[in-house]
Design a protein around this motif. Sequence first.
Motif, PDB file in Angstrom:
ATOM      1  N   SER A  83       0.818  -1.211   0.000  1.00 31.39           N
ATOM      2  CA  SER A  83       0.000   0.000   0.000  1.00 31.39           C
ATOM      3  C   SER A  83       0.853   1.263   0.000  1.00 31.39           C
ATOM      4  CB  SER A  83      -0.907   0.023   1.232  1.00 31.39           C
ATOM      5  OG  SER A  83      -1.747  -1.083   1.244  1.00 31.39           O
ATOM      6  N   SER A  85       4.135   1.242  -1.046  1.00 28.96           N
ATOM      7  CA  SER A  85       5.315   0.839  -1.794  1.00 28.96           C
ATOM      8  C   SER A  85       6.129   2.073  -2.156  1.00 28.96           C
ATOM      9  CB  SER A  85       4.899   0.106  -3.064  1.00 28.96           C
ATOM     10  OG  SER A  85       5.926   0.114  -4.014  1.00 28.96           O
ATOM     11  N   TYR A  86       7.400   2.059  -1.776  1.00 28.88           N
ATOM     12  CA  TYR A  86       8.257   3.211  -2.047  1.00 28.88           C
ATOM     13  C   TYR A  86       8.410   3.432  -3.543  1.00 28.88           C
ATOM     14  CZ  TYR A  86      11.785   6.696  -0.997  1.00 28.88           C
ATOM     15  OH  TYR A  86      12.470   7.875  -0.878  1.00 28.88           O
ATOM     16  N   LYS A  88       6.113   2.681  -5.877  1.00 25.39           N
ATOM     17  CA  LYS A  88       4.857   3.270  -6.354  1.00 25.39           C
ATOM     18  C   LYS A  88       4.769   4.750  -5.992  1.00 25.39           C
ATOM     19  CE  LYS A  88       1.774  -0.734  -6.248  1.00 25.39           C
ATOM     20  NZ  LYS A  88       0.583  -1.283  -5.592  1.00 25.39           N
ATOM     21  N   LEU A  89       5.153   5.070  -4.751  1.00 20.89           N
ATOM     22  CA  LEU A  89       5.122   6.463  -4.327  1.00 20.89           C
ATOM     23  C   LEU A  89       6.081   7.312  -5.147  1.00 20.89           C
ATOM     24  CD1 LEU A  89       5.021   5.973  -0.455  1.00 20.89           C
ATOM     25  CD2 LEU A  89       3.142   6.708  -1.920  1.00 20.89           C
ATOM     26  N   GLU A  91       7.136   6.648  -8.245  1.00 15.53           N
ATOM     27  CA  GLU A  91       6.561   6.766  -9.596  1.00 15.53           C
ATOM     28  C   GLU A  91       5.476   7.835  -9.633  1.00 15.53           C
ATOM     29  OE1 GLU A  91       5.244   2.742 -10.262  1.00 15.53           O
ATOM     30  OE2 GLU A  91       6.963   2.315 -11.572  1.00 15.53           O
ATOM     31  N   GLU A  92       4.621   7.827  -8.616  1.00  7.41           N
ATOM     32  CA  GLU A  92       3.542   8.813  -8.547  1.00  7.41           C
ATOM     33  C   GLU A  92       4.096  10.223  -8.408  1.00  7.41           C
ATOM     34  OE1 GLU A  92      -0.166   9.795  -5.579  1.00  7.41           O
ATOM     35  OE2 GLU A  92       0.423   7.701  -5.845  1.00  7.41           O
ATOM     36  N   TYR A  93       5.092  10.397  -7.569  1.00  6.83           N
ATOM     37  CA  TYR A  93       5.713  11.707  -7.386  1.00  6.83           C
ATOM     38  C   TYR A  93       6.340  12.201  -8.685  1.00  6.83           C
ATOM     39  CZ  TYR A  93       9.202  15.156  -6.067  1.00  6.83           C
ATOM     40  OH  TYR A  93       9.973  16.277  -6.007  1.00  6.83           O
ATOM     41  N   SER A  95       5.669  11.294 -11.703  1.00  6.37           N
ATOM     42  CA  SER A  95       4.677  11.490 -12.763  1.00  6.37           C
ATOM     43  C   SER A  95       4.074  12.893 -12.727  1.00  6.37           C
ATOM     44  CB  SER A  95       3.580  10.427 -12.672  1.00  6.37           C
ATOM     45  OG  SER A  95       2.723  10.689 -11.571  1.00  6.37           O
ATOM     46  N   ILE A  96       4.072  13.518 -11.572  1.00  9.04           N
ATOM     47  CA  ILE A  96       3.590  14.902 -11.468  1.00  9.04           C
ATOM     48  C   ILE A  96       4.409  15.805 -12.380  1.00  9.04           C
ATOM     49  CG2 ILE A  96       3.416  16.893  -9.896  1.00  9.04           C
ATOM     50  CD1 ILE A  96       2.870  14.839  -7.640  1.00  9.04           C
ATOM     51  N   ASN A  98       6.016  14.640 -15.080  1.00 10.06           N
ATOM     52  CA  ASN A  98       6.135  13.899 -16.337  1.00 10.06           C
ATOM     53  C   ASN A  98       7.508  13.268 -16.514  1.00 10.06           C
ATOM     54  OD1 ASN A  98       3.479  14.461 -17.220  1.00 10.06           O
ATOM     55  ND2 ASN A  98       4.143  16.521 -17.795  1.00 10.06           N
TER      56      ASN A  98
END
Length: 160
Positions: A83, A85-86, A88-89, A91-93, A95-96, A98
């Motif tokens: 939940s 996952s470093y 995933k976090l 990647e999400e950061y 992606s902001i 690009n």
Amino acid sequence: MRGTKLNIKIRKGFTEVPLTVDTSKLTFVLSGAFEEIIDKDNIRSDDLIQYGIIPQLADRITLSIRTKNPTRENLKEALVNGSFSYIKLLEEYLSIYNIPLEVNEEFIDSIVDIAYSSNSGYRGLSRMITECLNDSLFDLYDGKMESISLVRELKGDNNE
């Protein structure tokens, strides 16, 4: 700690407001590295006192639960699919902004092996990835990079 109702005052702006805290609704979690007593079947307050916990607190601890060190599989699952996952976090950061992130399986296995071998647990995973990223993030924010790759080369492999 055992269901006590405490009357305290909290500051709201320039005034103090009375507040009642019912500790029967709270769970206190105390953790640490109690290597010398970890293998005992029954941990008593005397054991905790010998380890440095003050008697007033040790006598109020009513339940002791021992945890196990995570396995390699536990660490990998947390790193890749957890939940929080470093990867995933991260990647999400990124992606902001690009910015694509590439992570290969060998890198993940390598980080998991290091965390497992050093007994650093889940926290060790994020620390090691952060160490790998530090230089890249400076270059990224300086505009010298457009993507980040966390990959581990295999012997005889020419990939980055």
